[in-house]
Design a protein around this motif. Sequence first.
Motif, PDB file in Angstrom:
ATOM      1  N   VAL A  16       0.845  -1.186   0.000  1.00  0.00           N
ATOM      2  CA  VAL A  16       0.000   0.000   0.000  1.00  0.00           C
ATOM      3  C   VAL A  16       0.887   1.245   0.000  1.00  0.00           C
ATOM      4  O   VAL A  16       1.776   1.367   0.840  1.00  0.00           O
ATOM      5  N   VAL A  17       0.640   2.126  -0.959  1.00  0.00           N
ATOM      6  CA  VAL A  17       1.396   3.372  -1.078  1.00  0.00           C
ATOM      7  C   VAL A  17       0.452   4.523  -0.747  1.00  0.00           C
ATOM      8  O   VAL A  17      -0.617   4.646  -1.346  1.00  0.00           O
ATOM      9  N   ASP A  18       0.832   5.321   0.243  1.00  0.00           N
ATOM     10  CA  ASP A  18       0.078   6.525   0.600  1.00  0.00           C
ATOM     11  C   ASP A  18       0.762   7.716  -0.052  1.00  0.00           C
ATOM     12  O   ASP A  18       1.976   7.878   0.068  1.00  0.00           O
ATOM     13  N   LEU A  19      -0.020   8.541  -0.742  1.00  0.00           N
ATOM     14  CA  LEU A  19       0.562   9.688  -1.402  1.00  0.00           C
ATOM     15  C   LEU A  19      -0.431  10.843  -1.414  1.00  0.00           C
ATOM     16  O   LEU A  19      -1.641  10.627  -1.368  1.00  0.00           O
ATOM     17  N   PRO A  20       0.080  12.070  -1.460  1.00  0.00           N
ATOM     18  CA  PRO A  20      -0.817  13.223  -1.531  1.00  0.00           C
ATOM     19  C   PRO A  20      -1.511  13.263  -2.894  1.00  0.00           C
ATOM     20  O   PRO A  20      -0.899  12.979  -3.917  1.00  0.00           O
ATOM     21  N   GLU A  21      -2.786  13.596  -2.854  1.00  0.00           N
ATOM     22  CA  GLU A  21      -3.555  13.709  -4.094  1.00  0.00           C
ATOM     23  C   GLU A  21      -3.705  15.180  -4.457  1.00  0.00           C
ATOM     24  O   GLU A  21      -4.198  15.969  -3.647  1.00  0.00           O
ATOM     25  N   PRO A  22      -3.275  15.572  -5.665  1.00  0.00           N
ATOM     26  CA  PRO A  22      -3.412  16.972  -6.068  1.00  0.00           C
ATOM     27  C   PRO A  22      -4.883  17.390  -6.105  1.00  0.00           C
ATOM     28  O   PRO A  22      -5.765  16.577  -6.374  1.00  0.00           O
ATOM     29  N   SER A  23      -5.129  18.665  -5.869  1.00  0.00           N
ATOM     30  CA  SER A  23      -6.504  19.163  -5.844  1.00  0.00           C
ATOM     31  C   SER A  23      -7.207  18.984  -7.188  1.00  0.00           C
ATOM     32  O   SER A  23      -8.417  18.862  -7.241  1.00  0.00           O
ATOM     33  N   TRP A  24      -6.463  18.918  -8.287  1.00  0.00           N
ATOM     34  CA  TRP A  24      -7.057  18.787  -9.613  1.00  0.00           C
ATOM     35  C   TRP A  24      -7.373  17.336  -9.989  1.00  0.00           C
ATOM     36  O   TRP A  24      -8.044  17.081 -10.985  1.00  0.00           O
ATOM     37  N   CYS A  25      -6.901  16.377  -9.195  1.00  0.00           N
ATOM     38  CA  CYS A  25      -7.099  14.963  -9.521  1.00  0.00           C
ATOM     39  C   CYS A  25      -8.564  14.577  -9.322  1.00  0.00           C
ATOM     40  O   CYS A  25      -9.173  14.892  -8.306  1.00  0.00           O
ATOM     41  N   ALA A  26      -9.104  13.871 -10.295  1.00  0.00           N
ATOM     42  CA  ALA A  26     -10.507  13.445 -10.237  1.00  0.00           C
ATOM     43  C   ALA A  26     -10.686  12.168  -9.428  1.00  0.00           C
ATOM     44  O   ALA A  26     -11.809  11.695  -9.260  1.00  0.00           O
ATOM     45  N   GLY A  27      -9.595  11.592  -8.906  1.00  0.00           N
ATOM     46  CA  GLY A  27      -9.681  10.387  -8.080  1.00  0.00           C
ATOM     47  C   GLY A  27      -9.814   9.141  -8.933  1.00  0.00           C
ATOM     48  O   GLY A  27      -9.466   9.120 -10.101  1.00  0.00           O
ATOM     49  N   GLY A  28     -10.311   8.085  -8.319  1.00  0.00           N
ATOM     50  CA  GLY A  28     -10.490   6.836  -9.055  1.00  0.00           C
ATOM     51  C   GLY A  28      -9.204   6.099  -9.330  1.00  0.00           C
ATOM     52  O   GLY A  28      -9.042   5.486 -10.375  1.00  0.00           O
ATOM     53  N   HIS A  29      -8.266   6.127  -8.390  1.00  0.00           N
ATOM     54  CA  HIS A  29      -6.989   5.431  -8.577  1.00  0.00           C
ATOM     55  C   HIS A  29      -7.211   3.922  -8.587  1.00  0.00           C
ATOM     56  O   HIS A  29      -7.929   3.393  -7.749  1.00  0.00           O
ATOM     57  N   ARG A  30      -6.561   3.255  -9.524  1.00  0.00           N
ATOM     58  CA  ARG A  30      -6.679   1.797  -9.630  1.00  0.00           C
ATOM     59  C   ARG A  30      -5.748   1.124  -8.635  1.00  0.00           C
ATOM     60  O   ARG A  30      -4.621   1.578  -8.427  1.00  0.00           O
ATOM     61  N   ASP A  31      -6.216   0.040  -8.040  1.00  0.00           N
ATOM     62  CA  ASP A  31      -5.383  -0.802  -7.192  1.00  0.00           C
ATOM     63  C   ASP A  31      -4.735  -1.893  -8.048  1.00  0.00           C
ATOM     64  O   ASP A  31      -5.087  -2.085  -9.214  1.00  0.00           O
ATOM     65  N   ASP A  32      -3.801  -2.614  -7.422  1.00  0.00           N
ATOM     66  CA  ASP A  32      -3.124  -3.749  -8.048  1.00  0.00           C
ATOM     67  C   ASP A  32      -2.366  -3.364  -9.316  1.00  0.00           C
ATOM     68  O   ASP A  32      -2.415  -4.061 -10.334  1.00  0.00           O
ATOM     69  N   VAL A  33      -1.681  -2.230  -9.237  1.00  0.00           N
ATOM     70  CA  VAL A  33      -0.801  -1.779 -10.318  1.00  0.00           C
ATOM     71  C   VAL A  33       0.611  -1.684  -9.755  1.00  0.00           C
ATOM     72  O   VAL A  33       0.817  -1.751  -8.539  1.00  0.00           O
ATOM     73  N   ASN A  34       1.586  -1.531 -10.618  1.00  0.00           N
ATOM     74  CA  ASN A  34       2.935  -1.237 -10.159  1.00  0.00           C
ATOM     75  C   ASN A  34       2.959   0.197  -9.634  1.00  0.00           C
ATOM     76  O   ASN A  34       2.209   1.049 -10.120  1.00  0.00           O
ATOM     77  N   ARG A  35       3.813   0.468  -8.668  1.00  0.00           N
ATOM     78  CA  ARG A  35       3.892   1.821  -8.109  1.00  0.00           C
ATOM     79  C   ARG A  35       4.156   2.855  -9.203  1.00  0.00           C
ATOM     80  O   ARG A  35       3.586   3.941  -9.188  1.00  0.00           O
ATOM     81  N   ALA A  36       4.996   2.528 -10.172  1.00  0.00           N
ATOM     82  CA  ALA A  36       5.311   3.461 -11.261  1.00  0.00           C
ATOM     83  C   ALA A  36       4.084   3.797 -12.109  1.00  0.00           C
ATOM     84  O   ALA A  36       4.082   4.802 -12.824  1.00  0.00           O
ATOM     85  N   ASP A  37       3.042   2.962 -12.032  1.00  0.00           N
ATOM     86  CA  ASP A  37       1.840   3.177 -12.840  1.00  0.00           C
ATOM     87  C   ASP A  37       0.732   3.917 -12.091  1.00  0.00           C
ATOM     88  O   ASP A  37      -0.370   4.087 -12.637  1.00  0.00           O
ATOM     89  N   ILE A  38       0.997   4.342 -10.851  1.00  0.00           N
ATOM     90  CA  ILE A  38       0.010   5.172 -10.144  1.00  0.00           C
ATOM     91  C   ILE A  38      -0.145   6.459 -10.928  1.00  0.00           C
ATOM     92  O   ILE A  38       0.838   7.103 -11.301  1.00  0.00           O
ATOM     93  N   HIS A  39      -1.396   6.821 -11.187  1.00  0.00           N
ATOM     94  CA  HIS A  39      -1.677   7.914 -12.123  1.00  0.00           C
ATOM     95  C   HIS A  39      -2.703   8.868 -11.542  1.00  0.00           C
ATOM     96  O   HIS A  39      -3.795   8.457 -11.167  1.00  0.00           O
ATOM     97  N   HIS A  40      -2.347  10.151 -11.473  1.00  0.00           N
ATOM     98  CA  HIS A  40      -3.315  11.196 -11.156  1.00  0.00           C
ATOM     99  C   HIS A  40      -3.872  11.685 -12.485  1.00  0.00           C
ATOM    100  O   HIS A  40      -3.110  11.990 -13.409  1.00  0.00           O
ATOM    101  N   GLU A  41      -5.202  11.767 -12.573  1.00  0.00           N
ATOM    102  CA  GLU A  41      -5.855  12.186 -13.817  1.00  0.00           C
ATOM    103  C   GLU A  41      -6.920  13.219 -13.509  1.00  0.00           C
ATOM    104  O   GLU A  41      -7.778  12.996 -12.655  1.00  0.00           O
TER     105      GLU A  41
END
Length: 124
Positions: A16-41
Amino acid sequence: MNAPHIVSVRTVDHGVVDLPEPSWCAGGHRDDVNRADIHHEGTEHAASVDIPGTGRVPFLTAFLSQYPFAEHGSRRVTVAVEIEGEHIEFDPAGLGDLAAAITAHALYGLLPLRARLQSLQDGE
């Protein structure tokens, strides 16, 4: 000042990786990905056109994008634009170049073609 919103993402390589979410991020982060693939959209913005028999069709979908743990690309915030089915990442200068190319195409490609088409149809 408000504390940053923290989001938890379950990764396959770092737990589990805890990270700050930018105010512009719409959320909906996918689980079970590589850490490098965590994506703010961010929220999507698209041009659209009415196509007879189909309805309103979006194109050139664009949104703010960031891969905060990217291993091979930039970790900076970019704008992703869908072109030919792929999301291409642009920095401010590149996005300006894209906007200029789209504007030039509309002014010097599409509008002259429209005028030519109109004159051909008026002659029928």
